[in-house]
Design an enzyme around this catalytic site. Structure first.
Site, PDB file in Angstrom:
ATOM      1  N   SER A 324      49.024  59.461  79.221  1.00 27.78           N
ATOM      2  CA  SER A 324      49.965  60.505  79.134  1.00 27.78           C
ATOM      3  C   SER A 324      50.698  60.318  77.959  1.00 27.78           C
ATOM      4  CB  SER A 324      50.663  60.361  80.604  1.00 27.78           C
ATOM      5  OG  SER A 324      51.615  59.476  80.334  1.00 27.78           O
ATOM      6  N   CYS A 325      51.740  61.183  77.867  1.00 25.77           N
ATOM      7  CA  CYS A 325      52.635  61.565  76.634  1.00 25.77           C
ATOM      8  C   CYS A 325      53.793  60.669  76.907  1.00 25.77           C
ATOM      9  CB  CYS A 325      52.851  62.806  76.279  1.00 25.77           C
ATOM     10  SG  CYS A 325      51.323  63.718  75.640  1.00 25.77           S
ATOM     11  N   ASP A 326      54.087  60.000  78.208  1.00 26.60           N
ATOM     12  CA  ASP A 326      55.277  59.428  78.393  1.00 26.60           C
ATOM     13  C   ASP A 326      55.213  57.875  77.781  1.00 26.60           C
ATOM     14  OD1 ASP A 326      57.369  58.223  79.521  1.00 26.60           O
ATOM     15  OD2 ASP A 326      57.104  58.537  81.396  1.00 26.60           O
TER      16      ASP A 326
END
Ligand SMILES: *Cc1c(COP(=O)(O)O)cnc(C)c1O
Length: 388
Positions: A324-326
């Site tokens: 994910s982009c987190d």
């Protein structure tokens, strides 16, 4: 030594090419082994599997066939079990603070066994299900468990008798006590203390004219892993001996979650990115903290990992991150590994508990698919076995 389910690398490669990754592989034979292990080492103790640890339908169905009962905590879990044909008499609604919807669904489906730890909960249960069977959850202080559940739930032992008598006065069938000493215990000590405390309350209740008949010793039995060196057999033996000594004529229940589901699943995930950042090696996997590895956050679990076979060369320290982009999505901040390449497979054994159960679809990543090992292994070429 307990047997645990671990795929061979032949199987890992064959499964990954047939089904793609991330893939969760569930062994129902391991579920059966774990269930039987508890039955054998805690003889006479009825199992109420804690559905929250892994609600996978095939796992739940397997346990139902084996004769297990179930610990449920919400309307959703009750309805899911009803879908699978599990009768309400085999469920205990073991959440000490129940929702209105949960109580309504219990009423509609015929669930009649509950736990409580406060006077307000007695009134709630009595309003929806007059005469229902109830167990008082008592608080057990235990610093030795990995996840302490006694911060949130459980009546103080000094209030226990008053609450039991109040429940009886409100017309409930006051059957006994339950406790949960916390999760992933590494010794019997907390259980032995809890049994002594419960015994005192049983005696006090008897003196007050209330004969209790059920004791629920909760869950928390540990997942055996390569790293921890817990002698579960010895631990269960001590608990059994204490039960025989203190509760010879009481019906005993248990609520294992992780012990049943933990060793029954393997995750296969792939390296999808590799780069050096600030002089440090990073690998990106197609499964992360928002997926199966959610247990790192919620269950404080340290996952084992094996890297693709045939890899040679010196080990380095690397950071493994999810897809994910987190930036929170870091699975292993610091793991020793051989150098890896894109497409390399990673095997994570013992990841069946509090993993897929708390996975999300954050950022649009689907939850890892689940296949049942005993159903798919025949289809793999050449025919192969899991190693244990
Ligand atoms: C979560 C829970 C369990 C299961 O705990 P494990 O550590 O997975 O065995 C059992 N009983 C209750 C009430 C729970 O909340």
């Amino acid at each position: 030594m307990q047997q645990t389910f671990k795929l061979s690398w032949d199987a890992v490669e064959s499964l990954a090419s047939r089904y793609a990754t991330p893939l969760l592989v569930l062994s129902l034979e391991q579920v059966e082994y774990n269930y039987n292990f508890l039955q054998q080492h805690l003889p006479g103790v009825k199992v109420y599997y804690a559905v929250k640890s892994n609600p996978e339908p095939s796992l739940v169905k397997k346990l139902a066939q084996l004769g297990s009962s179930f610990d449920v905590a919400s309307d959703g879990e009750i309805l899911a079990l009803r879908e699978l044909g599990i009768p309400p008499e085999r469920m205990v609604y073991a959440n000490p603070v129940k929702t209105a919807r949960g109580l309504a669904v219990a009423q509609q489906t015929g669930v009649r066994q509950f736990t409580f730890d406060s006077a307000t909960e007695i009134d709630k249960i009595a309003a929806y299900l007059p005469g229902a069977t109830v167990l008082l959850r008592v608080r057990i202080d235990n610093d030795a468990s990995l996840v302490n559940l006694n911060k949130k739930f459980g009546a103080d032992a000094r209030e226990a008798l008053d609450l039991l008598l109040l429940a009886r006065q409100k017309g409930l069938d006051v059957a006994g006590l339950c406790f949960h000493v916390g999760s992933q215990n590494n010794s019997a000590a907390a259980y032995l203390d809890a049994l002594l405390a419960a015994h005192e309350i049983f005696q006090a209740a008897a003196l007050a004219g209330l004969k209790l008949r059920i004791l629920d010793i909760g869950g928390g039995f540990p997942i055996p892993t390569g790293k921890t060196n817990i002698d579960t057999m010895a631990m269960l033996k001590k608990i059994h001996q204490q039960l025989v000594a203190l509760f010879p004529n009481t019906e005993i229940w248990s609520e294992p979650g992780r012990f049943i589901s933990g060793t029954a699943m393997n995750l296969i995930t792939s390296v999808i990115g590799a780069q050096i950042r600030n002089g440090r090696q990073w690998y990106y996997l197609d499964e992360g903290l928002y997926g199966t590895f959610s247990g790192i956050l919620f269950d404080h679990w340290e996952y084992e990992m094996e890297t693709a076979r045939g890899k040679q060369g010196p080990e380095i320290e690397a950071t493994f991150a999810g897809p994910s982009c987190d930036s929170l999505d870091i699975v292993f901040p610091n793991r020793r590994t051989v150098r890896l390449e894109l497409g390399d497979l990673i095997l994570v054994p013992n990841c069946g508990a509090y993993s897929s159960a708390s996975a999300t679809t954050f950022n649009g990543f689907a939850k890892a698919a689940v296949v049942v090992w005993e159903e798919v292994k025949e289809k793999l070429q050449p025919s192969m076995a899991a190693v244990s």
